[in-house]
Design a protein around this motif. Structure first.
Motif, PDB file in Angstrom:
ATOM      1  N   LEU A  39       7.814  83.199  57.302  1.00  0.00           N
ATOM      2  CA  LEU A  39       7.380  81.798  57.262  1.00  0.00           C
ATOM      3  C   LEU A  39       5.883  81.670  57.563  1.00  0.00           C
ATOM      4  CD1 LEU A  39      10.370  79.972  58.964  1.00  0.00           C
ATOM      5  CD2 LEU A  39       9.719  79.942  56.564  1.00  0.00           C
ATOM      6  N   ALA A  40       5.401  82.436  58.543  1.00  0.00           N
ATOM      7  CA  ALA A  40       3.970  82.401  58.855  1.00  0.00           C
ATOM      8  C   ALA A  40       3.148  82.939  57.698  1.00  0.00           C
ATOM      9  CB  ALA A  40       3.694  83.208  60.125  1.00  0.00           C
ATOM     10  N   ALA A  41       3.629  83.978  57.041  1.00  0.00           N
ATOM     11  CA  ALA A  41       2.910  84.534  55.891  1.00  0.00           C
ATOM     12  C   ALA A  41       2.874  83.530  54.744  1.00  0.00           C
ATOM     13  CB  ALA A  41       3.561  85.839  55.445  1.00  0.00           C
ATOM     14  N   ILE A  42       3.935  82.780  54.567  1.00  0.00           N
ATOM     15  CA  ILE A  42       3.949  81.763  53.513  1.00  0.00           C
ATOM     16  C   ILE A  42       2.992  80.625  53.858  1.00  0.00           C
ATOM     17  CG2 ILE A  42       5.384  79.985  52.439  1.00  0.00           C
ATOM     18  CD1 ILE A  42       7.709  81.998  52.557  1.00  0.00           C
ATOM     19  N   MET A  43       2.983  80.219  55.128  1.00  0.00           N
ATOM     20  CA  MET A  43       2.117  79.112  55.541  1.00  0.00           C
ATOM     21  C   MET A  43       0.637  79.465  55.414  1.00  0.00           C
ATOM     22  SD  MET A  43       4.210  77.526  58.809  1.00  0.00           S
ATOM     23  CE  MET A  43       2.723  77.333  59.700  1.00  0.00           C
TER      24      MET A  43
END
Length: 144
Positions: A39-43
């Motif tokens: 999720l952090a990589a997507i954000m």
């Protein structure tokens, strides 16, 4: 008089190859941490691409960290499969550690980006260690 054994009967079933419940719990906890990493990589993915497109970071670093991230996510899925039914997945984690370590030098000057890479290194190393322990536990169960 005894009757001869039927040669066509299936062999006695082998005990199910399972890892301990503690090992499965550790695997599920790792899976949740890797999901948070995803999720952090997507954000922050657009920030990484912007840094690479402006030339602040080499595109090789972007490629290495992206490939390492994919290996981390695939390795986690294979680890969760290993914990349920037996399989592999340690190689993906080892490749992920290598990719993250290679790209860390380029991201080091950017705090947020380097934290995502450093957390990826830790998660991939933990996944490789957990996959190794799970495979060892399955091997030991077969020998008994």
């Amino acid at each position: 008089m005894t009757t001869p054994e039927n040669p066509y009967t299936p062999p006695a079933s082998m005990p199910a190859r399972r890892v301990s419940s503690r090992m499965r719990q550790c695997g599920y906890a790792l899976g949740l941490l890797v999901a948070a990493h995803l999720l952090a990589a997507i954000m922050y993915g657009s920030d990484y691409v912007a840094l690479a497109s402006t030339g602040a970071v080499s595109s090789i670093n972007l490629f290495a960290s992206t490939a390492a991230g994919l290996c981390l996510y695939i390795g986690t899925l294979r680890l969760l499969r290993l914990l349920r039914e037996g399989g592999g997945g340690r190689v993906f984690f080892i490749v992920a550690v290598g990719g993250f370590v290679m790209s860390l030098r380029g991201w080091w000057t950017f705090g947020d980006a380097s934290m995502l890479v450093i957390s990826g290194i830790g998660l991939a190393a933990a996944g490789a260690w957990l996959a190794h322990l799970s495979q060892q536990q399955l091997r030991d169960a077969e020998l008994r």
